[in-house]
Design a protein around this motif. Structure first.
Motif, PDB file in Angstrom:
ATOM      1  N   MET A  25     -22.429   3.272 -19.472  1.00 11.42           N
ATOM      2  CA  MET A  25     -22.850   3.167 -20.947  1.00 11.42           C
ATOM      3  C   MET A  25     -24.063   3.872 -21.197  1.00 11.42           C
ATOM      4  N   MET A  26     -25.090   3.611 -20.572  1.00  9.49           N
ATOM      5  CA  MET A  26     -26.469   4.289 -20.897  1.00  9.49           C
ATOM      6  C   MET A  26     -26.305   5.684 -21.260  1.00  9.49           C
ATOM      7  N   ASP A  27     -25.851   6.359 -20.150  1.00 10.36           N
ATOM      8  CA  ASP A  27     -25.338   7.720 -20.405  1.00 10.36           C
ATOM      9  C   ASP A  27     -24.561   8.043 -21.688  1.00 10.36           C
ATOM     10  N   LEU A  28     -23.502   7.426 -21.915  1.00  6.57           N
ATOM     11  CA  LEU A  28     -22.754   7.856 -23.042  1.00  6.57           C
ATOM     12  C   LEU A  28     -23.492   7.364 -24.478  1.00  6.57           C
ATOM     13  N   LEU A  29     -24.438   6.639 -24.330  1.00  7.20           N
ATOM     14  CA  LEU A  29     -25.326   6.267 -25.494  1.00  7.20           C
ATOM     15  C   LEU A  29     -25.893   7.329 -25.672  1.00  7.20           C
ATOM     16  N   LEU A  30     -26.685   8.280 -24.882  1.00 10.07           N
ATOM     17  CA  LEU A  30     -27.393   9.176 -25.009  1.00 10.07           C
ATOM     18  C   LEU A  30     -26.673  10.507 -25.624  1.00 10.07           C
ATOM     19  N   ARG A  31     -25.302  10.258 -25.477  1.00 14.65           N
ATOM     20  CA  ARG A  31     -24.519  11.479 -26.003  1.00 14.65           C
ATOM     21  C   ARG A  31     -23.884  11.386 -27.357  1.00 14.65           C
ATOM     22  N   VAL A  32     -23.876  10.174 -27.849  1.00 17.05           N
ATOM     23  CA  VAL A  32     -23.148   9.996 -29.090  1.00 17.05           C
ATOM     24  C   VAL A  32     -24.161  10.016 -30.329  1.00 17.05           C
ATOM     25  N   ASP A  33     -23.920  10.611 -31.484  1.00  9.77           N
ATOM     26  CA  ASP A  33     -24.636  10.508 -32.573  1.00  9.77           C
ATOM     27  C   ASP A  33     -24.816   9.187 -33.355  1.00  9.77           C
ATOM     28  N   ASP A  34     -25.790   9.245 -34.165  1.00 11.96           N
ATOM     29  CA  ASP A  34     -26.188   7.959 -34.791  1.00 11.96           C
ATOM     30  C   ASP A  34     -25.103   7.702 -35.825  1.00 11.96           C
ATOM     31  N   ASP A  35     -24.381   6.824 -36.097  1.00  8.18           N
ATOM     32  CA  ASP A  35     -23.291   6.621 -36.779  1.00  8.18           C
ATOM     33  C   ASP A  35     -23.330   5.057 -37.077  1.00  8.18           C
ATOM     34  N   PRO A  36     -23.093   4.665 -38.553  1.00  2.97           N
ATOM     35  CA  PRO A  36     -22.939   3.200 -38.498  1.00  2.97           C
ATOM     36  C   PRO A  36     -21.639   2.423 -38.001  1.00  2.97           C
ATOM     37  N   ALA A  37     -20.772   3.310 -37.988  1.00  3.15           N
ATOM     38  CA  ALA A  37     -19.550   2.688 -37.122  1.00  3.15           C
ATOM     39  C   ALA A  37     -19.990   2.427 -35.479  1.00  3.15           C
ATOM     40  N   LEU A  38     -21.231   2.469 -35.200  1.00  2.00           N
ATOM     41  CA  LEU A  38     -21.422   1.874 -33.853  1.00  2.00           C
ATOM     42  C   LEU A  38     -21.791   0.459 -34.082  1.00  2.00           C
ATOM     43  N   GLY A  39     -21.871   0.023 -35.261  1.00  2.00           N
ATOM     44  CA  GLY A  39     -22.193  -1.567 -35.441  1.00  2.00           C
ATOM     45  C   GLY A  39     -21.410  -2.514 -34.329  1.00  2.00           C
ATOM     46  N   HIS A  40     -20.012  -2.194 -34.386  1.00  2.00           N
ATOM     47  CA  HIS A  40     -19.387  -3.127 -33.627  1.00  2.00           C
ATOM     48  C   HIS A  40     -19.625  -2.970 -32.211  1.00  2.00           C
ATOM     49  N   ILE A  41     -20.172  -1.970 -31.800  1.00  2.00           N
ATOM     50  CA  ILE A  41     -20.403  -1.720 -30.445  1.00  2.00           C
ATOM     51  C   ILE A  41     -21.616  -2.563 -30.014  1.00  2.00           C
ATOM     52  N   THR A  42     -22.500  -2.588 -31.039  1.00  2.00           N
ATOM     53  CA  THR A  42     -23.882  -3.515 -30.724  1.00  2.00           C
ATOM     54  C   THR A  42     -23.199  -5.102 -30.637  1.00  2.00           C
ATOM     55  N   SER A  43     -22.238  -5.612 -31.485  1.00  2.00           N
ATOM     56  CA  SER A  43     -21.739  -6.787 -31.417  1.00  2.00           C
ATOM     57  C   SER A  43     -21.134  -7.207 -30.185  1.00  2.00           C
ATOM     58  N   GLU A  44     -20.250  -6.080 -29.640  1.00  2.00           N
ATOM     59  CA  GLU A  44     -19.514  -6.271 -28.267  1.00  2.00           C
ATOM     60  C   GLU A  44     -20.630  -6.271 -27.303  1.00  2.00           C
ATOM     61  N   LEU A  45     -21.476  -5.572 -27.211  1.00  2.00           N
ATOM     62  CA  LEU A  45     -22.636  -5.558 -26.229  1.00  2.00           C
ATOM     63  C   LEU A  45     -23.396  -6.816 -26.088  1.00  2.00           C
ATOM     64  N   HIS A  46     -23.580  -7.420 -27.190  1.00  2.00           N
ATOM     65  CA  HIS A  46     -24.294  -8.700 -27.285  1.00  2.00           C
ATOM     66  C   HIS A  46     -23.396  -9.694 -26.728  1.00  2.00           C
ATOM     67  N   ALA A  47     -21.950  -9.795 -27.133  1.00  2.00           N
ATOM     68  CA  ALA A  47     -21.209 -10.769 -26.441  1.00  2.00           C
ATOM     69  C   ALA A  47     -21.041 -10.595 -25.086  1.00  2.00           C
ATOM     70  N   VAL A  48     -21.059  -9.622 -24.361  1.00  2.00           N
ATOM     71  CA  VAL A  48     -20.946  -9.355 -23.110  1.00  2.00           C
ATOM     72  C   VAL A  48     -22.452  -9.886 -22.299  1.00  2.00           C
ATOM     73  N   SER A  49     -23.465  -9.424 -23.230  1.00  2.00           N
ATOM     74  CA  SER A  49     -24.998 -10.162 -22.612  1.00  2.00           C
ATOM     75  C   SER A  49     -24.888 -11.551 -22.773  1.00  2.00           C
ATOM     76  N   ASP A  50     -24.172 -12.354 -23.623  1.00  2.00           N
ATOM     77  CA  ASP A  50     -24.139 -13.553 -23.853  1.00  2.00           C
ATOM     78  C   ASP A  50     -23.348 -14.197 -22.498  1.00  2.00           C
ATOM     79  N   LEU A  51     -22.354 -13.639 -22.172  1.00  2.00           N
ATOM     80  CA  LEU A  51     -21.619 -13.829 -21.037  1.00  2.00           C
ATOM     81  C   LEU A  51     -22.617 -13.776 -19.562  1.00  2.00           C
ATOM     82  N   LEU A  52     -23.373 -12.552 -19.575  1.00  2.00           N
ATOM     83  CA  LEU A  52     -24.095 -12.620 -18.468  1.00  2.00           C
ATOM     84  C   LEU A  52     -25.313 -13.595 -18.306  1.00  2.00           C
ATOM     85  N   GLU A  53     -25.692 -13.921 -19.528  1.00  2.00           N
ATOM     86  CA  GLU A  53     -26.614 -15.086 -19.522  1.00  2.00           C
ATOM     87  C   GLU A  53     -26.352 -16.368 -19.092  1.00  2.00           C
TER      88      GLU A  53
END
Ligand code: 3IX
Length: 203
Positions: free
Chosen positions: A15-43
């Motif tokens: 994921m870290m590698d892919l994040l450095l390949r994509v362009d900045d785009d408002p559509a990435l907002g849902h990715i942020t939400s998904e990542l926080h949801a995964v982090s909540d599981l880990l926490e």
């Protein structure tokens, strides 16, 4: 044996590698939400207020940013030690380690050399006081840039032992040519593994 934590770390590396390949785009907002949801599981998986205690109780380092299989920051490299005491590892540095365009960040070179010099020493401790061997000085010379996406070799060997002081030297080579060379002074701490409750050694 299944190693779920290693697998999660590997997924995070991707994921870290892919994040450095994509362009900045408002559509990435849902990715942020998904990542926080995964982090909540880990926490919800831990309740340790001092998670670094975990490293003190492991037989081999699994947490560090160079060869730590459970640390997504680490590629991770596999360091082998030859019968003559030379420690070496091969690595293809990718985008998370970029400094100048297409080239390895110089601080990352220092990190990897520190680690491999340290392992060259910890695998050859006869005659050295039984403290933790910590880096006291690290001197680097950058001869050539290290390109990303090319096979680099990080190698090191112990050069001297003088009481609590141990020295090692090493280099990062690409295509058989030395790109970065290093000399390090490591000192055995007065604190010994036996002084740290539950510690199994490690450095
Ligand atoms: C401390 C606890 C460590 C706990 C580690 C625990 C677990 C490890 C487990 C797993 C490890 C996993 C992965 C690790 C893999 C790689 C790690 C890479 C290596 C590192 O990432 S490691 C972290 C960075 N590293 C530090 O965090 C060191 C901070 N520092 C100190 O802890 C002290 O500073 C120390 C101990 C260095 C010295 O302290 P000290 O009080 O024992 O020294 P003292 O005064 O007795 O000097 C004795 C003689 O050394 C000379 N001397 C002293 N310091 C010098 C210097 N800097 N340069 C040149 N010469 C020096 C004196 O001049 C004297 O020389 P002489 O005998 O000739 O008079």
């Amino acid at each position: 044996m299944p190693a779920p934590l290693e697998d999660v770390a590997d997924a995070l590396r991707r994921m870290m590698d892919l994040l450095l390949r994509v362009d900045d785009d408002p559509a990435l907002g849902h990715i942020t939400s998904e990542l926080h949801a995964v982090s909540d599981l880990l926490e919800a998986e831990f309740d340790d207020e001092r998670p670094f205690d975990k490293m003190l109780h492991s037989d081999a380092p699994r947490h560090d940013p160079v060869s730590g299989v459970e640390n997504a920051i680490a590629p991770p490299i596999v360091v082998e030690v030859d019968s003559d005491g030379t420690a070496h590892a091969e690595v293809d540095f990718g985008l998370p380690y970029q400094g100048p365009k297409g080239l390895l960040h110089g601080g990352i070179s220092a990190l990897f050399l520190d680690h491999v010099l340290s392992l060259a020493n910890s695998n050859n401790r006869s005659g050295v006081d039984n403290g933790f061997l910590v880096t006291a000085q690290l001197s680097l010379r950058y001869h050539k840039p290290v390109p990303l996406f090319e096979r680099a070799t990080v190698s090191a060997r112990q050069t001297s032992i003088d009481g609590r002081k141990v020295r090692a030297a090493g280099e990062i080579s690409v295509g058989g040519e030395v790109a970065v060379s290093a000399e390090g002074l490591f000192i055995a701490t007065r604190i010994r593994p036996a002084d740290v409750p539950g510690d199994k050694g490690g450095a």
